[in-house]
Design a protein around this motif. Structure first.
Motif, PDB file in Angstrom:
ATOM      1  N   UNK A   1     -30.286  73.874 -68.521  1.00  0.00           N
ATOM      2  CA  UNK A   1     -29.525  74.858 -67.763  1.00  0.00           C
ATOM      3  C   UNK A   1     -28.316  74.171 -67.145  1.00  0.00           C
ATOM      4  N   UNK A   2     -27.189  74.871 -67.168  1.00  0.00           N
ATOM      5  CA  UNK A   2     -25.947  74.311 -66.659  1.00  0.00           C
ATOM      6  C   UNK A   2     -25.794  74.469 -65.158  1.00  0.00           C
ATOM      7  N   UNK A   3     -24.651  74.078 -64.702  1.00  0.00           N
ATOM      8  CA  UNK A   3     -24.290  74.158 -63.291  1.00  0.00           C
ATOM      9  C   UNK A   3     -23.543  75.463 -63.031  1.00  0.00           C
ATOM     10  N   UNK A  61      -3.338  78.573 -57.104  1.00  0.00           N
ATOM     11  CA  UNK A  61      -4.384  79.244 -57.872  1.00  0.00           C
ATOM     12  C   UNK A  61      -4.651  78.512 -59.184  1.00  0.00           C
ATOM     13  N   UNK A  62      -3.591  78.177 -59.906  1.00  0.00           N
ATOM     14  CA  UNK A  62      -3.751  77.474 -61.188  1.00  0.00           C
ATOM     15  C   UNK A  62      -4.413  76.116 -60.971  1.00  0.00           C
ATOM     16  N   UNK A  63      -3.977  75.382 -59.961  1.00  0.00           N
ATOM     17  CA  UNK A  63      -4.570  74.079 -59.657  1.00  0.00           C
ATOM     18  C   UNK A  63      -6.042  74.220 -59.303  1.00  0.00           C
ATOM     19  N   UNK A  64      -6.378  75.241 -58.538  1.00  0.00           N
ATOM     20  CA  UNK A  64      -7.777  75.472 -58.150  1.00  0.00           C
ATOM     21  C   UNK A  64      -8.651  75.766 -59.363  1.00  0.00           C
ATOM     22  N   UNK A  65      -8.136  76.559 -60.284  1.00  0.00           N
ATOM     23  CA  UNK A  65      -8.894  76.866 -61.507  1.00  0.00           C
ATOM     24  C   UNK A  65      -9.145  75.582 -62.300  1.00  0.00           C
ATOM     25  N   UNK A  66      -8.123  74.776 -62.473  1.00  0.00           N
ATOM     26  CA  UNK A  66      -8.286  73.514 -63.203  1.00  0.00           C
ATOM     27  C   UNK A  66      -9.266  72.585 -62.490  1.00  0.00           C
ATOM     28  N   UNK A  67      -9.185  72.531 -61.176  1.00  0.00           N
ATOM     29  CA  UNK A  67     -10.050  71.648 -60.394  1.00  0.00           C
ATOM     30  C   UNK A  67     -11.517  72.037 -60.531  1.00  0.00           C
ATOM     31  N   UNK A  68     -11.827  73.315 -60.344  1.00  0.00           N
ATOM     32  CA  UNK A  68     -13.228  73.747 -60.365  1.00  0.00           C
ATOM     33  C   UNK A  68     -13.813  73.666 -61.768  1.00  0.00           C
ATOM     34  N   UNK A  69     -12.990  73.832 -62.787  1.00  0.00           N
ATOM     35  CA  UNK A  69     -13.495  73.803 -64.160  1.00  0.00           C
ATOM     36  C   UNK A  69     -13.473  72.410 -64.789  1.00  0.00           C
ATOM     37  N   UNK A  70     -12.934  71.432 -64.073  1.00  0.00           N
ATOM     38  CA  UNK A  70     -12.889  70.068 -64.604  1.00  0.00           C
ATOM     39  C   UNK A  70     -14.320  69.588 -64.874  1.00  0.00           C
ATOM     40  N   UNK A  71     -14.561  69.164 -66.083  1.00  0.00           N
ATOM     41  CA  UNK A  71     -15.875  68.671 -66.458  1.00  0.00           C
ATOM     42  C   UNK A  71     -16.890  69.757 -66.786  1.00  0.00           C
ATOM     43  N   UNK A  73     -19.018  72.500 -68.828  1.00  0.00           N
ATOM     44  CA  UNK A  73     -19.535  72.536 -70.193  1.00  0.00           C
ATOM     45  C   UNK A  73     -19.853  73.980 -70.573  1.00  0.00           C
ATOM     46  N   UNK A  74     -20.209  74.187 -71.821  1.00  0.00           N
ATOM     47  CA  UNK A  74     -20.557  75.533 -72.288  1.00  0.00           C
ATOM     48  C   UNK A  74     -21.811  76.072 -71.607  1.00  0.00           C
ATOM     49  N   UNK A  75     -22.646  75.200 -71.086  1.00  0.00           N
ATOM     50  CA  UNK A  75     -23.872  75.623 -70.409  1.00  0.00           C
ATOM     51  C   UNK A  75     -23.622  76.062 -68.962  1.00  0.00           C
TER      52      UNK A  75
END
Length: 90
Positions: A1-3, A61-71, A73-75
């Motif tokens: 299970x993912x995060x 907003x764009x920076x926040x999206x990149x930050x939270x999604x960094x790393x 995975x598909x899970x």
């Protein structure tokens, strides 16, 4: 299970359309964060708040999206919520 990761955005100052500020949307950000932590057991490190100052720029907003999604995975699960409040202008 993912995060589970979450980006919570709150906009309560609308400078370009000259609406009066609605500062209570900040309370919604904190309430949503608390609900995600206690209700879904999301680690607070996986929740990012955007707009604590009341103003959200496109760049922020764009920076926040990149930050939270960094790393991510598909899970992983991504939750995005926006607290946008608009009041009367006249």
């Amino acid at each position: 299970m993912g995060t589970i990761k979450a980006l919570l955005v709150g906009v309560c100052e609308y400078i370009t359309i000259k609406c009066p500020p609605l500062p209570l949307c900040k309370n919604d950000l904190y309430a949503m964060r608390t609900a995600l932590i206690h209700g879904l057991n999301i680690n607070s490190d996986n929740i990012l708040l955007c707009g604590e100052t009341g103003i959200v720029t496109k760049n922020e907003l764009v920076t926040s999206i990149h930050t939270i999604l960094k790393g991510a995975t598909e899970e992983d699960t991504f939750i995005f919520t926006s607290q946008v409040m608009v009041g009367k202008t006249a």
